[in-house]
Design a protein around this motif. Structure first.
Motif: not given
Lengths: 226, 226
Positions: B165, B167-168, B172, B219-220
């Motif tokens: 996560l 990395q993602r 963003m 949120a993530l």
């Protein structure tokens, strides 16, 4: 100097040629970048004997690019408007997850169903940073019926924002979604992510984006306990 | 075929020529797009009598672009590392606003101090979507000391995220900041936003991004009451 487009309805053969040029250009631009592909290379790779096929069928590079953009936007819009209408047709209140799902999932489903490889997302990301095309791309996307309906009747509305803020919010939503899609497409094309993981990764991207946009919009609206 | 770079330390005249070529290329690429500027045009606009000046001084277009990118990254990094060190040198806990301020404000200050017009943000946004340069640009940015320190000791850390996560999330953050900066620079260059509003708009962009990134990261990480 521009050759005017043929006024008569295009012949079936012309439709086939246009389509072949569009698909070829989309692929070459996505793979090599706008700067590294000439219209002559596109004509040749599309099997056109005439080197000025792009000029003849599209009046030049920019119109060819706009035609490809429209075909990509149309495919996504068809799915999105159906989703928006189904969602807003219900009696109950729409959640923000559902709102952003309408924005994001049509693209996710398109990439999953198209089956690998796709070029549209990388193509789109390049077009939106190209100085001569940028304004056109942004306007064309803002003007889709699905976005106009969502921004008026969805769960995050234009009128919820302070003056000027909606535009800035809306730009961030666009930047994030356009470039996140393009990057996953690049990673799949370059083998950084394996093809057998493609579907799972598209779904993960969709969920990440929906979650992120819920958090981002809530923070901009001054709601979130930060 | 590549001509090897001159091995001797560059003469002052060569440094001046390189610098002139870099500034000219940055401006032309930002204004017209990578696809619409040739290395010959860059040499001419930079007042070089030799049309292969780009080849001579940089061994070609891609190395010229990388040199411009490094000079932009260096300017931002110098400011950011000072900010990161000052922040993490304090005893108290760092807030997320402060964490993201370190990411965003050095770019904001650079644009305000440079005084209009700037080209770096538009240039950077184009380089990061160019297939042949993308990987290089991303790695170079990830490898800056300031980012490595922030991701390890800041208020949003690599280890806070589930596997994969981070990395993602990090992609963003990059997408949003790179393209939001570029879009404001475009709007100022094209007169969509007036020059006298520049400073206020750069500060507003900075605050919007910090707020958005706080919401997005929260949120993530599954914290936000969505």
């Amino acid at each position: 100097m521009r050759t005017p487009a043929p006024a008569a309805p295009p012949s079936p053969r012309s439709v086939v040629a246009r389509n072949k040029l569009m698909r070829t250009a989309e692929r070459l631009y996505a793979e090599k970048g706008f700067a590294n592909v000439s219209v002559r290379q596109i004509s040749e790779a599309a099997g056109q004997r005439n080197n000025s096929a792009v000029q003849y069928h599209f009046n030049g590079r920019d119109e060819l690019i706009k035609a490809i953009l429209s075909s990509y936007t149309d495919v996504i819009e068809e799915r999105r408007i159906a989703m928006v209408e189904a969602l807003l047709g219900t009696e109950r209140a729409v959640t923000r997850e559902e709102h952003f799902a309408c924005l994001i999932l049509p693209g996710v489903e398109y990439h999953i169903e198209a089956a690998a490889p796709t070029w549209g997302a990388r193509f789109f990301a390049q077009a939106i940073v190209e100085p001569a095309l940028r304004e056109y791309v942004i306007q064309e996307q803002l003007n889709t019926p699905s976005l106009r309906i969502l921004n008026t009747h969805g769960a995050v509305r234009r009128k919820d924002f302070a003056p000027g803020l909606f535009q800035r919010y809306s730009a961030m939503v666009r930047q994030l979604s356009v470039h996140a899609f393009a990057e996953l497409e690049y990673d799949l094309a370059n083998g950084r992510i394996e093809q057998r993981e493609a579907e799972a990764r598209w779904r993960l991207l969709g969920q990440d984006l929906i979650t992120s946009l819920c958090g981002l919009s809530s923070a901009l609206l001054g709601e979130a306990g930060r």
